[in-house]
Design a protein around this motif. Structure first.
Motif, short mmCIF file in Angstrom:
data_model
loop_
_atom_site.label_atom_id
_atom_site.label_comp_id
_atom_site.label_asym_id
_atom_site.label_seq_id
_atom_site.Cartn_x
_atom_site.Cartn_y
_atom_site.Cartn_z
N MET A 1 15.78 7.58 -19.47
CA MET A 1 16.00 6.69 -18.39
C MET A 1 15.33 7.53 -17.25
O MET A 1 15.73 8.58 -16.96
CB MET A 1 17.43 6.40 -17.90
N SER A 2 14.38 6.62 -16.61
CA SER A 2 13.72 7.35 -15.48
C SER A 2 14.66 7.39 -14.28
O SER A 2 15.84 6.47 -13.93
CB SER A 2 12.62 6.50 -14.89
N SER A 3 14.75 8.56 -13.46
CA SER A 3 15.78 8.49 -12.48
C SER A 3 15.11 7.82 -11.10
O SER A 3 13.98 7.38 -11.05
CB SER A 3 15.77 9.92 -11.96
N THR A 4 16.09 7.53 -10.10
CA THR A 4 15.57 6.67 -8.97
C THR A 4 15.29 7.90 -7.89
O THR A 4 15.87 8.77 -7.92
CB THR A 4 16.43 6.00 -8.64
N VAL A 5 14.06 7.75 -7.11
CA VAL A 5 13.75 8.53 -6.05
C VAL A 5 13.76 7.83 -4.67
O VAL A 5 13.42 6.26 -4.70
CB VAL A 5 12.20 9.01 -6.46
N TYR A 6 14.06 8.30 -3.63
CA TYR A 6 14.22 7.69 -2.23
C TYR A 6 12.59 8.16 -1.58
O TYR A 6 12.54 9.32 -1.65
CB TYR A 6 15.19 7.99 -1.46
N LEU A 7 11.88 7.05 -1.27
CA LEU A 7 10.78 7.32 -0.90
C LEU A 7 10.37 6.34 0.21
O LEU A 7 10.16 5.20 0.40
CB LEU A 7 9.31 7.37 -1.67
N ASN A 8 10.26 7.02 1.47
CA ASN A 8 9.95 6.02 2.78
C ASN A 8 10.80 4.90 2.89
O ASN A 8 10.26 3.70 3.03
CB ASN A 8 8.54 5.90 2.65
N GLY A 9 12.05 4.92 2.75
CA GLY A 9 13.06 3.89 3.06
C GLY A 9 13.13 2.85 1.66
O GLY A 9 13.91 1.99 1.81
N GLU A 10 12.78 3.33 0.55
CA GLU A 10 13.00 2.54 -0.62
C GLU A 10 13.18 3.37 -1.86
O GLU A 10 12.93 4.56 -1.68
CB GLU A 10 11.66 1.76 -0.88
N PHE A 11 14.17 2.68 -2.67
CA PHE A 11 14.68 3.41 -3.92
C PHE A 11 13.61 3.02 -4.90
O PHE A 11 13.67 1.78 -5.30
CB PHE A 11 16.00 3.09 -4.33
N VAL A 12 12.72 3.81 -5.47
CA VAL A 12 11.91 3.49 -6.53
C VAL A 12 12.04 4.32 -7.69
O VAL A 12 12.46 5.40 -7.90
CB VAL A 12 10.28 3.80 -6.05
N PRO A 13 11.49 3.81 -8.88
CA PRO A 13 11.35 4.64 -10.22
C PRO A 13 10.64 5.90 -9.88
O PRO A 13 9.62 5.95 -9.26
CB PRO A 13 10.97 3.63 -11.33
N HIS A 14 11.01 6.88 -10.53
CA HIS A 14 10.79 8.38 -10.31
C HIS A 14 8.96 7.87 -10.53
O HIS A 14 8.11 8.76 -9.89
CB HIS A 14 10.98 9.36 -11.50
N GLU A 15 8.51 7.36 -11.73
CA GLU A 15 6.95 7.37 -11.91
C GLU A 15 6.33 6.37 -10.78
O GLU A 15 5.04 6.49 -10.77
CB GLU A 15 6.82 6.87 -13.21
N ARG A 16 7.14 5.94 -9.76
CA ARG A 16 6.30 5.03 -8.81
C ARG A 16 6.23 5.69 -7.53
O ARG A 16 6.17 5.10 -6.45
CB ARG A 16 6.73 3.49 -9.00
N ALA A 17 6.99 6.84 -7.53
CA ALA A 17 7.38 7.55 -6.26
C ALA A 17 6.11 8.40 -6.14
O ALA A 17 6.03 9.68 -6.42
CB ALA A 17 8.30 8.50 -6.39
N LEU A 18 4.96 7.86 -5.63
CA LEU A 18 3.68 8.51 -5.29
C LEU A 18 3.46 8.69 -4.17
O LEU A 18 3.76 7.70 -3.13
CB LEU A 18 2.74 7.71 -5.89
#
Ligand code: PLP
Length: 287
Positions: A1-18
């Protein structure tokens, strides 16, 4: 399962944290970071780590991070990612800057803020325990870093090269030598037991004032040891009774050999053992 990343105010799936190829951390290593250890799902010493992040930001004239918000993000990521044993990584950069120019961007450039979690595998945890039980080897290397090592900046190339040298020589850590003093490791602080007293380089611009370092100094004084914040001369290594490293991820890590020569008796000493126990007591108190 992909982990969640916080990026610039949003919680996004790891593969979308670009992030952009024109982010200043990518272009100039223009950013800061922190690493916090999580034990049993609870962050350890989160407050001092976030305070240091704020200090690093100030020193680099980055906007002040919102500590309360980052603490809430930390708890949320630990929950979402089901993190039990592992680390939380924070990075703040000066943001996207195009076209590339050294001076700070003017106008609307917003910092890039990333928070992510990394679990520690049972194998990695067991290896850490074994290293702490048996002690590790270190090498010495000449200091090649800048004169603001007190800032936890992502500009880590000399640290990377030093650590790689250690790995290639079968050692756990590389110790930087500046002006004849062994000052700290590539990702850890250094302590010696010399003439029965604990000695560690003073918190100044030449070292990172580790959060584990500060905790271990407090613990050592509470246990009745004398702690002197002064340099450890390279020439005194062969008469140290003990040497040990501290860091968020290594905790209290005994060094039993430097540059192929045994430290003290060549076995883990009583001071390191006592400080390991005190550190573990604080971790247990989290639960
Ligand atoms: C150069 C350096 N010194 C010391 C440390 C130890 O700091 P802390 O105890 O806050 O993990 C680190 C940690 O990454 C480091 O990179």
């Amino acid at each position: 399962m992909s982990s969640t990343v916080y990026l610039n105010g949003e919680f996004v799936p790891h593969e979308r944290a670009l992030i952009s190829v024109e982010d200043r951390a990518f272009l100039f290593a223009d950013g800061i970071y922190e690493v916090v250890r999580v034990y049993g799902g609870r962050p350890f010493d989160l407050e001092p780590h976030l305070a240091r992040l704020s200090r690093s930001a100030g020193e680099l004239r980055l906007p002040e991070p919102d500590g309360e918000h980052l603490a809430a993000v930390t708890r949320e990521l630990i929950r979402r990612n089901g993190l039990d044993e592992g680390t939380v990584y924070f990075q703040i950069t000066r943001g996207v800057h195009a076209p590339r120019a050294h001076a700070f961007p003017t106008g609307t450039a917003a910092p890039t803020v990333v928070v992510l979690t990394h679990p520690l595998s049972p194998e990695a945890l067991a290896a850490g325990e074994q290293h702490r039980r048996e002690g590790v080897a270190a090498i010495t290397v000449p200091e090649q870093r800048w004169a603001r090592c007190d800032i936890k900046s992502v500009s880590l190339l000399p640290n990377v090269l030093a650590k790689q040298q250690a790995v290639e020589r079968g050692a756990y850590e590389a110790l930087f030598v500046r002006d004849g003093f062994v000052i700290e490791g590539s990702s850890s602080n250094l302590f010696a037991v010399l003439d029965g007293e604990i000695v560690t380089y003073p918190a100044c611009n030449y070292i990172l004032n580790g959060i584990a370092r500060q905790r271990v100094i407090r613990n050592a004084r509470e246990l009745g040891y004398t702690v002197r914040e002064q340099g450890i001369p390279l020439g005194a290594l062969d008469r140290c009774q003990e040497l040990f490293l501290t860091s968020t991820t290594s905790e209290v890590m005994p060094i039993v050999a430097v540059d192929g020569k045994p430290v003290g008796s060549g076995a883990v000493g009583p001071v390191a053992r006592a400080l390991q126990a005190a550190y573990r007591d604080a971790v247990r108190a989290l639960r």
